[in-house]
Design a protein around this motif. Structure first.
Motif, PDB file in Angstrom:
ATOM      1  N   PRO A  32       0.832  -1.215   0.000  1.00 50.76           N
ATOM      2  CA  PRO A  32       0.000   0.000   0.000  1.00 50.76           C
ATOM      3  C   PRO A  32       0.864   1.262   0.000  1.00 50.76           C
ATOM      4  CG  PRO A  32      -0.497  -1.421   1.893  1.00 50.76           C
ATOM      5  CD  PRO A  32       0.682  -2.005   1.198  1.00 50.76           C
ATOM      6  N   GLU A  33       0.245   2.386  -0.295  1.00 46.75           N
ATOM      7  CA  GLU A  33       0.971   3.659  -0.338  1.00 46.75           C
ATOM      8  C   GLU A  33       1.527   4.051   1.020  1.00 46.75           C
ATOM      9  OE1 GLU A  33      -1.379   6.776  -2.054  1.00 46.75           O
ATOM     10  OE2 GLU A  33      -1.733   5.646  -3.891  1.00 46.75           O
ATOM     11  N   ASN A  34       0.896   3.613   2.107  1.00 49.91           N
ATOM     12  CA  ASN A  34       1.338   4.033   3.438  1.00 49.91           C
ATOM     13  C   ASN A  34       2.466   3.161   3.995  1.00 49.91           C
ATOM     14  OD1 ASN A  34      -0.301   1.785   3.906  1.00 49.91           O
ATOM     15  ND2 ASN A  34      -1.110   2.568   5.838  1.00 49.91           N
ATOM     16  N   ILE A  35       3.237   2.525   3.099  1.00 49.36           N
ATOM     17  CA  ILE A  35       4.362   1.718   3.565  1.00 49.36           C
ATOM     18  C   ILE A  35       5.478   2.664   4.033  1.00 49.36           C
ATOM     19  CG2 ILE A  35       5.385   1.503   1.255  1.00 49.36           C
ATOM     20  CD1 ILE A  35       6.189  -1.387   2.128  1.00 49.36           C
ATOM     21  N   SER A  36       6.079   2.339   5.166  1.00 50.39           N
ATOM     22  CA  SER A  36       7.156   3.187   5.673  1.00 50.39           C
ATOM     23  C   SER A  36       8.509   2.482   5.575  1.00 50.39           C
ATOM     24  CB  SER A  36       6.878   3.606   7.119  1.00 50.39           C
ATOM     25  OG  SER A  36       6.764   2.476   7.957  1.00 50.39           O
ATOM     26  N   LEU A  50       4.074  -0.653   7.843  1.00 50.92           N
ATOM     27  CA  LEU A  50       3.133   0.369   7.410  1.00 50.92           C
ATOM     28  C   LEU A  50       3.131   1.451   8.479  1.00 50.92           C
ATOM     29  CD1 LEU A  50       0.220  -1.985   6.310  1.00 50.92           C
ATOM     30  CD2 LEU A  50       2.031  -1.028   4.884  1.00 50.92           C
ATOM     31  N   LYS A  51       2.879   2.687   8.070  1.00 53.26           N
ATOM     32  CA  LYS A  51       2.882   3.790   9.030  1.00 53.26           C
ATOM     33  C   LYS A  51       1.957   3.464  10.203  1.00 53.26           C
ATOM     34  CE  LYS A  51       4.115   7.491   5.883  1.00 53.26           C
ATOM     35  NZ  LYS A  51       3.935   7.116   4.510  1.00 53.26           N
ATOM     36  N   GLY A  52       2.485   3.635  11.420  1.00 54.55           N
ATOM     37  CA  GLY A  52       1.686   3.409  12.622  1.00 54.55           C
ATOM     38  C   GLY A  52       1.552   1.958  13.042  1.00 54.55           C
ATOM     39  N   LYS A 118      -8.054  -4.783   4.648  1.00 54.28           N
ATOM     40  CA  LYS A 118      -7.705  -3.717   3.704  1.00 54.28           C
ATOM     41  C   LYS A 118      -6.334  -3.987   3.086  1.00 54.28           C
ATOM     42  CE  LYS A 118      -7.584   1.357   3.443  1.00 54.28           C
ATOM     43  NZ  LYS A 118      -7.726   1.322   2.029  1.00 54.28           N
ATOM     44  N   THR A 122      -5.552  -4.613  -0.848  1.00 52.65           N
ATOM     45  CA  THR A 122      -4.616  -3.730  -1.566  1.00 52.65           C
ATOM     46  C   THR A 122      -3.551  -4.550  -2.293  1.00 52.65           C
ATOM     47  OG1 THR A 122      -4.980  -1.949   0.008  1.00 52.65           O
ATOM     48  CG2 THR A 122      -2.995  -1.806  -1.329  1.00 52.65           C
TER      49      THR A 122
END
Length: 131
Positions: A32-36, A50-52, A118, A122
């Motif tokens: 997903p786009e929110n990968i950190s 993932l973020k968070g 989710k 994704t």
């Protein structure tokens, strides 16, 4: 807890899809786009965050060409697996469905069900452009 992604149809043979999913570095393109964070640790093991969320390490546990890839948790407190089931539609088309399975207490299951659903949705959706 068992969760399933929607089935996605790919314009690739079952073998091509299997080969893509067999190479763990390709999972970066599905994230997903929110990968950190994404890091290949070994040729069959990678780490992502993932973020968070805490970092998760996945290792390829089983491969049955060209129909099934199983990734499992490699260490950590949670034991779960992520299975890619690949079905050949015809010589140039395949379907993929991801299945997440894990044993969690009721409180943990309630907290992670939404984000995990989710996440696997994704991953499956991103296969249509990445594979």
């Amino acid at each position: 807890m068992n969760l399933e992604s929607p089935k996605v149809t790919l314009n690739k043979s079952a073998q091509e899809t299997f080969d893509f999913l067999s190479d763990v570095k390709n999972f970066e393109a599905l994230m997903p786009e929110n990968i950190s964070k994404f890091e290949v640790l070994e040729n069959d093991k990678f780490l992502f965050a993932l973020k968070g969320m805490p970092e998760i390490v996945l290792k390829k546990k089983e491969a049955t060409p060209p129909n099934k890839i199983v990734l499992g948790a490699a260490g950590g407190k949670l034991d779960f697996s992520l299975t890619g089931n690949i079905t050949e539609v015809d010589a140039n088309t395949s379907e993929v469905q991801l299945t997440f399975e894990g044993e969690f207490n009721a409180m943990m299951a309630m907290m992670i069900k939404g984000p995990i659903s989710k996440f696997i949705e994704t991953l499956a959706t991103n296969m249509t452009t990445a594979v």
